[in-house]
Every structure is written in C-alpha cells, then in structure tokens.
Design a protein around this motif. Structure first.
Motif, PDB file in Angstrom:
ATOM      1  N   ASP A   1      -8.911 -77.070   2.301  1.00 27.72           N
ATOM      2  CA  ASP A   1     -10.317 -77.221   2.663  1.00 27.72           C
ATOM      3  C   ASP A   1     -10.782 -76.071   3.552  1.00 27.72           C
ATOM      4  N   ASP A   2     -11.942 -75.551   3.223  1.00 28.60           N
ATOM      5  CA  ASP A   2     -12.605 -74.540   4.052  1.00 28.60           C
ATOM      6  C   ASP A   2     -13.586 -75.281   4.962  1.00 28.60           C
TER       7      ASP A   2
ATOM      8  N   TYR B   1     -17.473 -73.997   5.593  1.00 26.63           N
ATOM      9  CA  TYR B   1     -18.523 -74.046   4.582  1.00 26.63           C
ATOM     10  C   TYR B   1     -18.516 -75.400   3.867  1.00 26.63           C
TER      11      TYR B   1
ATOM     12  N   THR C   1     -19.252 -77.713   0.441  1.00 29.87           N
ATOM     13  CA  THR C   1     -19.100 -77.489  -1.006  1.00 29.87           C
ATOM     14  C   THR C   1     -20.464 -77.351  -1.676  1.00 29.87           C
ATOM     15  N   LYS C   2     -21.486 -77.889  -1.004  1.00 27.22           N
ATOM     16  CA  LYS C   2     -22.848 -77.794  -1.537  1.00 27.22           C
ATOM     17  C   LYS C   2     -23.358 -76.358  -1.438  1.00 27.22           C
ATOM     18  N   ARG C   3     -24.146 -75.948  -2.420  1.00 29.72           N
ATOM     19  CA  ARG C   3     -24.678 -74.587  -2.448  1.00 29.72           C
ATOM     20  C   ARG C   3     -26.195 -74.611  -2.293  1.00 29.72           C
TER      21      ARG C   3
ATOM     22  N   ARG D   1     -22.690 -70.860  -0.886  1.00 28.52           N
ATOM     23  CA  ARG D   1     -22.274 -72.054  -0.161  1.00 28.52           C
ATOM     24  C   ARG D   1     -22.953 -72.093   1.208  1.00 28.52           C
TER      25      ARG D   1
ATOM     26  N   SER E   1     -21.195 -74.985   7.376  1.00 30.98           N
ATOM     27  CA  SER E   1     -21.084 -76.307   7.979  1.00 30.98           C
ATOM     28  C   SER E   1     -21.424 -76.235   9.460  1.00 30.98           C
TER      29      SER E   1
END
Length: 412
Positions: free
Chosen positions: A4-5, A8, A10-12, A18, A21
C-alpha cells in the motif's frame, strides 16, 4: 496482499492522476500487510518501496522471521511434537510413567500418527485408529491408556496454539469400549441379500432394494409415494422426506411423518434401485390413500399414491409386516437377528469397506452426526497402509543419546 502507498489514494482526479491522501508527505510511505507466526494480521511500514517489496517477498516465501513460525507449525509432524511434549514433561513423571508413555507412543500411537502433520489429524483418523485396535483384539484397558496419551498430547497442542481443537474431544470412548453398542449384531453378505430378493414376491421386491441399495428404514420405505416428491429418476435423486406411521388414538390410523430424528434429505438414486422402482410401478402399481401429513409441521390431509400395500390394497401394519418378514427370512436362510434394518447395515458397511469417505456415508444414511456413523461402522473402515520401519527411522536420531539420569525425578 499488495503493497500500500499511504501517501496517495487509489482514487484519481479529473486529470487521471492519483489524489494525495491526508498522510501525504508525513511518516513512512509504504505499508506491507502480512499474517504473523500465530496467524494474526500485522503490518509494517517502510520508507522505501524497494525495502517494502523485499519484505513482502520474504513473507510470501516464508523466509521472514515474522511468518516463519507459522510455516514451521504447518509442517510439524505428530512425532516431532510428541517428542517435544515428552521432553518438556518427563522431569515430573514417576518412574512408571517414564516407562509407560514412551512405550505407548512407540508401540501404538506413532505407527498410526507419527508421519502425519499434527494439524491434519482429524476425528476420522482417531476413530479409524481405535477401530483397528478393537479389531486386533487389544485389551480395552490398554486402548484407554493409548487414547489417554494421544488426547493429552493433542490437548497440549491446543494449549500451545498448534491446534485450534482436539479431534479426540469428538470421541465417546466409554461407549466405544462397551463393545461399540451401536454396531450391528449381524450384517448379511451380498449372497444373502440376493437370496432374500429371490424369495420375496414381486409386490415387495423393490422394498428390499430400497433397504439394501439406499439404506432406507422400513417406515421410510412404506412411506414412499409415486412422483417427484419422493424420487426423481431423471435427476437420479431419492428424496427421503417422510415415513408411514400408525396411531389410532391421535390420527385414527395411519399418517405420514418426518423420518426418524429429522433425518430427511436427498440422496443419490442408485441405477439398479431406479430400475426396480420402475418395474414395480409397471407391474404392481400404486394405491392412493387420503392420509394425515405432519411432515410440514402442521397437520393436513392429502392424497398419497403409496407403492407398497397388501395384496388387497390395504396399508401394512407392523404385525402384518412381521409375519411377512419371518416367512421371507426363513426362506432365505437368514438368522433370527436378520431384520429389515440389517439391509441398512449392509448398505452402510458396503460403502465403508469399499473406501467411501465416512462423511459421505453419513450423508447417505442421513445420520445427525459423523460420530454416530463412525461409532456404528468403525469396524468396517479399511485399514490404511503404513510404511514399514517408520518408528525406527523416527527414533534413529536419538538412539545414540545417553539416557537421562532418573534420579530425583520420581515425583507423583
């Protein structure tokens, strides 16, 4: 699990990029989720993606120390765990216990379970083992001792979280050692069943096949009616949903009730049994009766085209059936122990002795629990082959070790 990043989402956005967060730019960016040695979910954070990827690969391959314990437990054999258990407890044993327990393990327990991973041992394995001991004529007192050692070891495995539950908990040893009270007193052979079908009149021959080929009880057989409610040849299904019973006080005579112990169910319709049913319908036919039906929980009266009646088209009472059965049994050369229920025993033991899984036998018999099936037919379970020399190979690594000094260890 994917890495997991945390910086950021996952929504763009509209520009297809992206979105950052709330944690963007703060703290470690990369998260790896994994299950630890006890199977609990964990996570670990990393500054660099390359480090996160390396740790994730170690977890997946079982190399990481965090997950290695679980992988080792998955491969742990019963023999290995039993040795650890013995080593950790023998200091507190009496001299007799230090002599008896290793002997019990070596003689009767390790040959059966030593090679298995401890997590793979199940109730069926334990019941098969007990059945083999009974078949060999091992004294009941000795079986109790062997079982006690096995159960104690597996209880320790539960405490150590190696096992989630002890398969020995599902065994009623007292009942088993009373001579397996559920076990049938007599079971006919194939020839004896075929001889019975030869002496029974066409009017009732399909009833014999329903007992021997489907394991139905006599009340369930007499309650069979024509139509998809009870059997569906196209789908090769037999629906055991009712039995014929009689109570003059409550119903004024015959009525339809659910099978014994709520054992209603759908089972496979054997091809030979299906042929016999078709022949019966063609040559004998059915007789329709208006009967009270309580299978749905409420009493209703409905027409039912039953397959088996007297030659005058009347329903069959217990007394009438007993008279018929005694005649057929004598003609077939069956002993007095031979009842219609013996056909159900023939069905079950034939499946069991031919390697059908006990769970499948339970389903076919519609038993409420697997334990009932195993306790009744454990003697007919085929013996498992085991490798020769297994115990010697297991003990070879410790053969040269000097025995521990028992002085001061005789504590009760």
């Amino acid at each position: 699990m994917p890495i997991d990043d945390l910086w950021y989402l996952t929504k763009r956005g509209p520009d297809k990029k992206r979105l950052p967060s709330k944690r963007h730019g703060r703290g470690k960016r990369w998260r790896v989720r994994y299950a630890d040695g006890a199977g609990e979910p964990r996570e670990r954070l990393f500054e660099r993606k390359v480090d996160a990827e390396a740790f994730d690969l170690e977890c997946r391959s079982g190399v990481a120390a965090e997950v290695k314990a679980k992988r080792e437990t998955d491969r742990l054999t019963f023999a290995e765990y039993a040795q650890r258990w013995q080593d950790s407890r023998q200091a507190g044993w009496s001299v007799e216990t230090r002599r008896r327990v290793p002997q019990n393990l070596r003689k009767r327990i390790l040959p059966a379970f030593g090679e298995q991973t401890i997590r793979s041992i199940n109730l069926t394995d334990v019941m098969t083992w007990l059945g083999s001991l009974l078949n060999e004529g091992v004294a009941k007192s000795s079986i109790g001792l062997y079982f006690g050692v096995l159960k104690t070891i597996l209880n320790a495995a539960v405490t150590d979280k190696v096992l989630s539950e002890n398969p020995c908990d599902g065994v009623n040893l007292a009942q088993l050692l009373r001579g397996v009270s559920r076990a049938p007193k007599w079971v006919p052979t194939e020839d004896q069943v075929l001889k019975l079908t030869e002496v029974v009149p066409r009017r009732f021959r399909a009833a014999i096949w329903l007992g021997a080929g489907e394991g139905l009880r006599i009340g369930e057989v007499l309650g069979i009616e024509d139509g998809p409610r009870c059997f569906d040849p196209a789908r090769e299904e037999l629906h055991v949903v009712q039995q014929l019973r009689r109570s003059v006080d409550d119903f004024g005579g015959f009525y339809l009730a659910s099978p014994k112990s709520g054992s209603a169910g759908t089972v496979d319709l054997d091809a030979v049994v299906a042929e016999e049913l078709a022949t019966h319908l063609r040559e004998v036919g059915t007789v329709e009766f208006d009967l009270p039906d309580i299978t749905g929980g409420k009493r209703l009266t409905r027409p039912a085209a039953l397959l088996f009646t007297t030659s005058t088209g009347k329903l069959i009472t217990d007394r009438y059936w007993s008279e018929l059965w005694e005649t057929w049994r004598s003609a077939a050369g069956w002993p007095k122990e031979g009842t219609f229920h013996s056909l159900r025993h023939f069905f079950a033991t034939t499946l069991m002795s031919n390697g059908v899984e006990p769970q499948e036998v339970q389903k076919a018999l519609r038993h409420a629990s697997l334990r009932i099936t195993l306790e009744t037919y454990v003697h007919w379970m085929p013996k498992k082959d085991r490798r020769r020399g297994l115990v010697g190979q297991l003990l070879r690594p410790v053969k040269s070790d000097p025995p521990a000094d028992p002085a001061g260890q005789d504590r009760f």
